[in-house]
Design a protein around this motif. Structure first.
Motif, PDB file in Angstrom:
ATOM      1  N   ASP A  60       0.826  -1.214   0.000  1.00  0.00           N
ATOM      2  CA  ASP A  60       0.000   0.000   0.000  1.00  0.00           C
ATOM      3  C   ASP A  60       0.857   1.259   0.000  1.00  0.00           C
ATOM      4  N   SER A  61       2.007   1.189   0.647  1.00  0.00           N
ATOM      5  CA  SER A  61       2.850   2.370   0.789  1.00  0.00           C
ATOM      6  C   SER A  61       3.441   2.858  -0.540  1.00  0.00           C
ATOM      7  N   ASP A  88      11.384   6.024   1.557  1.00  0.00           N
ATOM      8  CA  ASP A  88      11.686   4.925   0.638  1.00  0.00           C
ATOM      9  C   ASP A  88      13.159   4.505   0.711  1.00  0.00           C
TER      10      ASP A  88
END
Length: 114
Positions: A60-61, A88
Protein backbone atom coordinates in the motif's frame (compact mmCIF):
# COMPACT_ATOMS: atom_id res chain seq x y z
CA UNK A 1 20.70 -19.48 -9.75
CA UNK A 2 22.05 -15.94 -9.42
CA UNK A 3 20.26 -12.61 -9.30
CA UNK A 4 22.06 -9.40 -10.20
CA UNK A 5 20.35 -6.19 -9.12
CA UNK A 6 21.25 -2.72 -10.33
CA UNK A 7 19.90 0.80 -10.56
CA UNK A 8 20.08 2.07 -7.01
CA UNK A 9 21.55 5.42 -6.08
CA UNK A 10 21.00 8.79 -4.49
CA UNK A 11 18.02 10.86 -5.57
CA UNK A 12 16.15 13.86 -4.24
CA UNK A 13 12.63 13.58 -2.92
CA UNK A 14 10.17 13.62 -5.79
CA UNK A 15 12.66 12.03 -8.13
CA UNK A 16 12.63 8.64 -9.80
CA UNK A 17 14.79 5.56 -10.20
CA UNK A 18 14.47 2.30 -12.08
CA UNK A 19 15.80 -0.91 -10.56
CA UNK A 20 16.59 -3.98 -12.61
CA UNK A 21 17.28 -7.54 -11.54
CA UNK A 22 18.41 -10.26 -13.93
CA UNK A 23 18.19 -13.90 -12.95
CA UNK A 24 20.48 -16.50 -14.48
CA UNK A 25 20.88 -20.24 -14.16
CA UNK A 26 18.32 -23.05 -14.17
CA UNK A 27 15.05 -21.23 -13.66
CA UNK A 28 11.62 -22.77 -13.82
CA UNK A 29 9.45 -20.86 -16.28
CA UNK A 30 6.54 -20.54 -13.85
CA UNK A 31 7.80 -18.35 -11.04
CA UNK A 32 7.27 -15.23 -9.02
CA UNK A 33 9.79 -12.39 -8.97
CA UNK A 34 9.67 -9.52 -6.57
CA UNK A 35 11.28 -6.61 -4.83
CA UNK A 36 11.73 -6.25 -1.09
CA UNK A 37 13.36 -3.54 0.95
CA UNK A 38 15.01 -3.20 4.30
CA UNK A 39 15.54 0.14 5.96
CA UNK A 40 18.16 0.52 8.71
CA UNK A 41 16.97 -1.10 11.93
CA UNK A 42 13.83 -2.49 10.33
CA UNK A 43 12.73 -5.83 8.97
CA UNK A 44 12.73 -6.70 5.31
CA UNK A 45 9.33 -6.04 3.76
CA UNK A 46 7.79 -6.82 0.41
CA UNK A 47 7.48 -3.92 -2.03
CA UNK A 48 5.97 -5.59 -5.09
CA UNK A 49 5.75 -9.00 -6.71
CA UNK A 50 4.88 -10.21 -10.19
CA UNK A 51 4.28 -13.70 -11.45
CA UNK A 52 5.32 -15.10 -14.80
CA UNK A 53 1.72 -14.76 -16.01
CA UNK A 54 1.82 -11.03 -15.28
CA UNK A 55 -0.33 -10.82 -12.18
CA UNK A 56 1.10 -8.42 -9.66
CA UNK A 57 0.68 -6.95 -6.20
CA UNK A 58 2.36 -4.16 -4.35
CA UNK A 59 2.50 -2.73 -0.87
CA UNK A 60 0.00 0.00 0.00
CA UNK A 61 2.85 2.37 0.79
CA UNK A 62 4.02 2.40 -2.84
CA UNK A 63 0.75 2.11 -4.75
CA UNK A 64 0.45 4.77 -7.40
CA UNK A 65 4.18 5.52 -7.24
CA UNK A 66 6.02 2.25 -7.97
CA UNK A 67 5.40 -0.13 -10.86
CA UNK A 68 6.77 -3.65 -11.15
CA UNK A 69 7.23 -5.29 -14.54
CA UNK A 70 9.17 -8.16 -16.02
CA UNK A 71 10.64 -9.54 -19.21
CA UNK A 72 10.19 -13.30 -19.14
CA UNK A 73 12.52 -13.85 -22.10
CA UNK A 74 15.33 -12.17 -20.14
CA UNK A 75 14.31 -13.44 -16.68
CA UNK A 76 14.48 -9.83 -15.58
CA UNK A 77 12.28 -7.89 -13.21
CA UNK A 78 12.09 -4.11 -13.02
CA UNK A 79 10.86 -1.64 -10.45
CA UNK A 80 10.03 1.84 -11.68
CA UNK A 81 9.97 4.15 -8.68
CA UNK A 82 8.44 7.59 -9.09
CA UNK A 83 7.68 10.36 -6.60
CA UNK A 84 10.28 8.98 -4.24
CA UNK A 85 10.10 9.93 -0.57
CA UNK A 86 12.79 9.91 2.12
CA UNK A 87 10.98 6.99 3.75
CA UNK A 88 11.69 4.93 0.64
CA UNK A 89 15.36 4.91 1.61
CA UNK A 90 16.43 1.29 2.02
CA UNK A 91 18.41 -1.54 0.53
CA UNK A 92 16.25 -3.09 -2.16
CA UNK A 93 16.50 -6.83 -2.79
CA UNK A 94 15.10 -8.87 -5.64
CA UNK A 95 13.87 -12.40 -5.19
CA UNK A 96 12.70 -15.29 -7.35
CA UNK A 97 10.51 -18.14 -6.10
CA UNK A 98 9.14 -21.32 -7.60
CA UNK A 99 7.93 -24.48 -5.85
CA UNK A 100 10.41 -25.04 -3.00
CA UNK A 101 13.15 -22.81 -4.45
CA UNK A 102 13.85 -19.30 -3.25
CA UNK A 103 16.78 -17.07 -4.26
CA UNK A 104 17.77 -13.52 -3.31
CA UNK A 105 19.86 -10.91 -5.07
CA UNK A 106 22.63 -8.99 -3.35
CA UNK A 107 20.68 -5.78 -2.75
CA UNK A 108 21.01 -2.29 -4.14
CA UNK A 109 20.91 0.85 -2.00
CA UNK A 110 18.35 3.55 -2.68
CA UNK A 111 18.81 6.81 -0.79
CA UNK A 112 16.22 9.57 -1.05
CA UNK A 113 17.27 12.94 0.30
CA UNK A 114 14.77 15.50 1.54
Amino acid sequence: VQLQASGGGLVQAGGCLRLSCAASGSIFSTNVMGWYRQAPGKQRDVVAVISSDGSRNCADSVKGRFTISRDNAKNTVYLQMNSLKPEDTAVYYCRIIWTMYNYWGQGTLVTVSS
